[in-house]
Scaffold this active site. Structure first.
Site, PDB file in Angstrom:
ATOM      1  N   THR A   1     -25.487  75.584 -81.222  1.00 59.07           N
ATOM      2  CA  THR A   1     -25.603  75.981 -82.627  1.00 59.07           C
ATOM      3  C   THR A   1     -26.142  77.405 -82.734  1.00 59.07           C
ATOM      4  OG1 THR A   1     -27.783  74.934 -82.620  1.00 59.07           O
ATOM      5  CG2 THR A   1     -25.960  73.622 -83.491  1.00 59.07           C
TER       6      THR A   1
ATOM      7  N   ASP B   1     -23.705  88.342 -66.112  1.00 55.76           N
ATOM      8  CA  ASP B   1     -24.026  89.705 -66.516  1.00 55.76           C
ATOM      9  C   ASP B   1     -22.770  90.134 -67.272  1.00 55.76           C
ATOM     10  OD1 ASP B   1     -24.058  92.526 -66.691  1.00 55.76           O
ATOM     11  OD2 ASP B   1     -25.589  92.584 -65.135  1.00 55.76           O
ATOM     12  N   HIS B   2     -22.835  90.142 -68.587  1.00 53.53           N
ATOM     13  CA  HIS B   2     -21.579  90.279 -69.332  1.00 53.53           C
ATOM     14  C   HIS B   2     -20.903  91.631 -69.105  1.00 53.53           C
ATOM     15  CE1 HIS B   2     -24.411  91.816 -72.383  1.00 53.53           C
ATOM     16  NE2 HIS B   2     -23.408  92.591 -72.731  1.00 53.53           N
TER      17      HIS B   2
ATOM     18  N   HIS C   1     -27.426  95.323 -66.024  1.00 61.35           N
ATOM     19  CA  HIS C   1     -26.143  96.002 -66.278  1.00 61.35           C
ATOM     20  C   HIS C   1     -26.030  97.370 -65.593  1.00 61.35           C
ATOM     21  CE1 HIS C   1     -26.164  92.867 -69.164  1.00 61.35           C
ATOM     22  NE2 HIS C   1     -26.841  93.502 -70.081  1.00 61.35           N
TER      23      HIS C   1
HETATM   24  P1  NAP Z   1     -30.271  81.481 -80.675  1.00 58.69           P
HETATM   25  O1  NAP Z   1     -29.310  81.944 -81.704  1.00 58.69           O
HETATM   26  O2  NAP Z   1     -31.738  81.517 -80.979  1.00 58.69           O
HETATM   27  O3  NAP Z   1     -29.866  79.978 -80.321  1.00 58.69           O
HETATM   28  C1  NAP Z   1     -30.698  79.147 -79.572  1.00 58.69           C
HETATM   29  C2  NAP Z   1     -30.008  77.816 -79.381  1.00 58.69           C
HETATM   30  O4  NAP Z   1     -30.883  76.981 -78.619  1.00 58.69           O
HETATM   31  C3  NAP Z   1     -29.687  77.079 -80.667  1.00 58.69           C
HETATM   32  O5  NAP Z   1     -28.457  76.423 -80.503  1.00 58.69           O
HETATM   33  C4  NAP Z   1     -30.809  76.051 -80.735  1.00 58.69           C
HETATM   34  O6  NAP Z   1     -30.352  74.897 -81.410  1.00 58.69           O
HETATM   35  C5  NAP Z   1     -31.017  75.727 -79.293  1.00 58.69           C
HETATM   36  N1  NAP Z   1     -32.340  75.195 -79.002  1.00 58.69           N
HETATM   37  C6  NAP Z   1     -33.538  75.817 -79.131  1.00 58.69           C
HETATM   38  N2  NAP Z   1     -34.536  75.005 -78.714  1.00 58.69           N
HETATM   39  C7  NAP Z   1     -33.945  73.848 -78.325  1.00 58.69           C
HETATM   40  C8  NAP Z   1     -34.431  72.626 -77.783  1.00 58.69           C
HETATM   41  N3  NAP Z   1     -35.732  72.423 -77.552  1.00 58.69           N
HETATM   42  N4  NAP Z   1     -33.529  71.672 -77.477  1.00 58.69           N
HETATM   43  C9  NAP Z   1     -32.210  71.850 -77.689  1.00 58.69           C
HETATM   44  N5  NAP Z   1     -31.700  72.972 -78.195  1.00 58.69           N
HETATM   45  C10 NAP Z   1     -32.558  73.960 -78.509  1.00 58.69           C
HETATM   46  O7  NAP Z   1     -30.097  82.247 -79.291  1.00 58.69           O
HETATM   47  P2  NAP Z   1     -28.807  83.065 -78.771  1.00 58.69           P
HETATM   48  O8  NAP Z   1     -28.827  84.420 -79.372  1.00 58.69           O
HETATM   49  O9  NAP Z   1     -27.607  82.236 -78.937  1.00 58.69           O
HETATM   50  O10 NAP Z   1     -29.181  83.274 -77.227  1.00 58.69           O
HETATM   51  C11 NAP Z   1     -29.094  82.243 -76.274  1.00 58.69           C
HETATM   52  C12 NAP Z   1     -29.305  82.829 -74.890  1.00 58.69           C
HETATM   53  O11 NAP Z   1     -28.306  83.779 -74.614  1.00 58.69           O
HETATM   54  C13 NAP Z   1     -30.632  83.560 -74.696  1.00 58.69           C
HETATM   55  O12 NAP Z   1     -31.037  83.388 -73.358  1.00 58.69           O
HETATM   56  C14 NAP Z   1     -30.261  85.016 -74.913  1.00 58.69           C
HETATM   57  O13 NAP Z   1     -31.143  85.894 -74.241  1.00 58.69           O
HETATM   58  C15 NAP Z   1     -28.892  85.029 -74.285  1.00 58.69           C
HETATM   59  N6  NAP Z   1     -28.022  86.092 -74.779  1.00 58.69           N
HETATM   60  C16 NAP Z   1     -27.641  86.115 -76.090  1.00 58.69           C
HETATM   61  C17 NAP Z   1     -26.777  87.101 -76.524  1.00 58.69           C
HETATM   62  C18 NAP Z   1     -26.290  87.153 -77.950  1.00 58.69           C
HETATM   63  O14 NAP Z   1     -25.412  87.978 -78.235  1.00 58.69           O
HETATM   64  N7  NAP Z   1     -26.780  86.321 -78.841  1.00 58.69           N
HETATM   65  C19 NAP Z   1     -26.311  88.088 -75.623  1.00 58.69           C
HETATM   66  C20 NAP Z   1     -26.721  88.028 -74.285  1.00 58.69           C
HETATM   67  C21 NAP Z   1     -27.572  87.020 -73.882  1.00 58.69           C
HETATM   68  P3  NAP Z   1     -31.158  74.257 -82.670  1.00 58.69           P
HETATM   69  O15 NAP Z   1     -31.611  75.399 -83.495  1.00 58.69           O
HETATM   70  O16 NAP Z   1     -30.129  73.385 -83.316  1.00 58.69           O
HETATM   71  O17 NAP Z   1     -32.238  73.523 -82.013  1.00 58.69           O
END
Ligand code: NAP
Length: 498
Positions: free
Chosen positions: A15, A178-179, A241
């Site tokens: 999500t 590492d995208h 990167h």
């Molecule tokens: P985000 O929007 O904060 O999403 C976090 C996700 O984790 C949500 O689906 C949340 O679901 C879930 N979550 C949190 N605590 C949880 C728990 N205790 N049990 C089950 N689910 C849980 O984060 P994001 O931006 O997608 O990033 C995710 C990862 O990717 C991170 O490591 C980030 O550093 C990395 N990343 C992200 C991007 C980017 O573009 N966003 C780019 C590179 C790397 P609920 O809210 O429904 O619990």
């Protein structure tokens, strides 16, 4: 290499922002191109309560907003299931296993499982441990773990995380994203180097004077202040990167294109990085933090005024460095790297500057000849440009710079898959070449830790560059003291042949 696309993909954090913006559209593109077998399914995991229908609707929304309306979207989303599950709750993994086994049987997935952790890093270790102890990895097919950055905060925390995930997955089963390694032109570095007779013989300290890698962003820290305060440009960009691009530029030709051979050549580059520590850090690395300024005619605040950022923050939003690779090929050639936020423009470019020819007959005191440059455009435009000197048309023997350019935009941009799409596909095929091996992670953290340890002890004189510029003056001086300058990225855009 395994070519089995039949798989159950479990996305933890389904999500979240990454899943919505990148993973679902990428999976759809694989489906649309016929690269997913009919026998695939996705289980999304998050804490919030959603029905399967609601989850499928969120997939449709994400695909539509990224790629527009699609006729076969219903067929695609039928493969998606949702499980509300708190990963910190040890008791709820049994329900997840039950759903996984049912879905596996329904689609005849042969026990192949990919666990994609799109969540905050503190959950990576505990999830991996539970996947094993609760039997989710106990399958007759393949099991693979995909994890997002950051992989640790320093070498010690990376080791700890690695230890946790290695109790459930072998190194070959771990796909550290590492995208940048999914980007078309980053993947092209190897081909440009090793498939061209005109480059490889020159690719060494006899003919190259320096290499410059710039990855600049015009955006600020946006809503990521809380995360960024614990990270900074050195850990967020350079450790992964930037050093990955250096490794691809500097590695020896592998004896074959297998994952092991390519990775081992990259690891040899990391092993050859000159350690910079203590007092030397100030001679080789520069840090910066953005002040207020103007970008695209719009006034933007300083970093310290961003949400969730400390008013006295010592976090760097810019880093520039001179990296030396102490091996036979590269001895004496500086690799200058810089990356930062709120810079003049969004651009990732590599400039390979060749040495001047020994006796330049066309030298004119009032008009220096430019050195030959090979520019690799990583983003936003993708392509390569070779800067040569040729006679000015109609003139006597005056030389001018001409650019030979290849732009992906002109040819196959429409068909260029997005980075995440390629990485997901690689993972399904069992190709880990473009994911980082533990040894690469460990060497790069060891290199970076020496710098961050020095910086952590000294309060920097921040802010020290205005938003909308290319960083602090000290970053320019880093090259000037070696007799070089940063090639202005805005002047190097892909041009058509002139
Ligand atoms: P985000 O929007 O904060 O999403 C976090 C996700 O984790 C949500 O689906 C949340 O679901 C879930 N979550 C949190 N605590 C949880 C728990 N205790 N049990 C089950 N689910 C849980 O984060 P994001 O931006 O997608 O990033 C995710 C990862 O990717 C991170 O490591 C980030 O550093 C990395 N990343 C992200 C991007 C980017 O573009 N966003 C780019 C590179 C790397 P609920 O809210 O429904 O619990």
């Amino acid at each position: 290499m395994e070519q089995n696309m039949t798989s159950l993909i479990m996305i933890f954090g389904a999500t979240g922002d990454l899943a919505k913006r990148k993973l679902f559209p990428s999976l759809y593109r694989l489906f649309e191109r016929g690269k997913l077998s009919e026998r695939f399914a996705v289980i999304g995991v998050g804490r919030r309560t959603l029905s399967n229908d609601e989850f499928q609707q969120s997939i449709k929304d994400s695909v539509t907003s990224a790629l527009g309306e699609k006729d076969d979207i219903e067929e695609f989303v039928r493969h998606f299931y949702y499980q509300s599950h708190d990963v910190a709750d040890s008791n709820s993994y049994s329900a997840l296993k039950k759903l996984a086994d049912e879905v596996d049987e329904h689609y005849q997935l042969e026990g192949n499982r990919i666990f994609y952790l799109a969540m905050a890093p503190e959950f990576f270790g505990p999830i991996a441990l539970h996947l094993k102890s609760d039997g989710l990895t106990d399958v007759k097919g393949y099991k693979r773990l995909v994890i997002e950055k950051p992989f640790g905060h320093d070498l010690a925390s990376a080791k700890e995380l690695n230890h946790q995930i290695r109790t459930a997955f072998s190194e070959e089963e771990i796909y550290r994203i590492d995208h940048y390694l999914g980007k078309e032109m980053v993947r092209n570095i190897e081909v440009i180097r090793f498939a061209n007779a005109i480059f490889e013989p020159l690719w060494n300290n006899r003919y190259i004077s320096n290499i410059q890698v710039t990855s600049s962003e015009s955006l600020g820290v946006e809503e990521r202040g809380r995360y960024y305060e614990t990270s900074g440009a050195l850990r967020d960009m350079l450790q992964n990167h930037m050093l990955q691009m250096v490794a691809l530029l500097a590695m020896e030709p592998p004896i074959s294109l297998t994952t092991d051979e390519i990775r081992s050549e990259k690891v040899r580059v990391f092993r050859s990085l000159r350690t910079i520590e203590g007092d030397e850090v100030k001679d080789y690395f520069v840090r910066g933090q953005y002040d207020a300024g103007t970008i695209n005619g719009k006034q933007v605040p300083k970093y310290r005024d961003e949400p969730m950022v400390d008013q006295e923050s010592n976090t760097e939003t810019f880093v520039a460095g001179k990296v030396m690779i102490d091996n036979f090929r590269w001895a004496g050639v500086p690799f200058y790297i810089r990356t930062g936020k709120r810079m003049e423009t969004k651009s990732t470019k590599i400039v390979i500057q060749f040495k001047d020819i020994p006796m330049n007959l066309y030298y004119q005191p009032e008009k220096m000849l430019n050195p030959n440059l090979l520019v690799i455009h990583i983003q936003p435009e993708e392509g390569i440009t070779l800067h040569l000197n040729a006679k000015h048309a109609g003139g006597h023997l005056d030389a001018q710079t001409v650019k030979l350019s290849f732009s992906n935009t002109g040819t196959n941009a429409m068909n260029t898959p997005e980075g995440y799409e390629k990485l997901l596909y690689d993972c399904m095929r069992g190709d880990a070449t473009n994911f980082t091996h533990w040894d690469e992670v460990a060497y790069s953290w060891a290199f970076v830790d020496k710098i961050s340890n020095v910086w952590a002890k000294e309060k920097a004189d921040f802010p020290n560059y205005n938003s909308g510029t290319m960083g602090p003056d000290a970053a320019d001086q880093l090259l000037e003291k070696d007799g070089f300058f940063w090639w202005p990225v805005t002047d190097l855009d892909v041009d058509t042949c002139k």
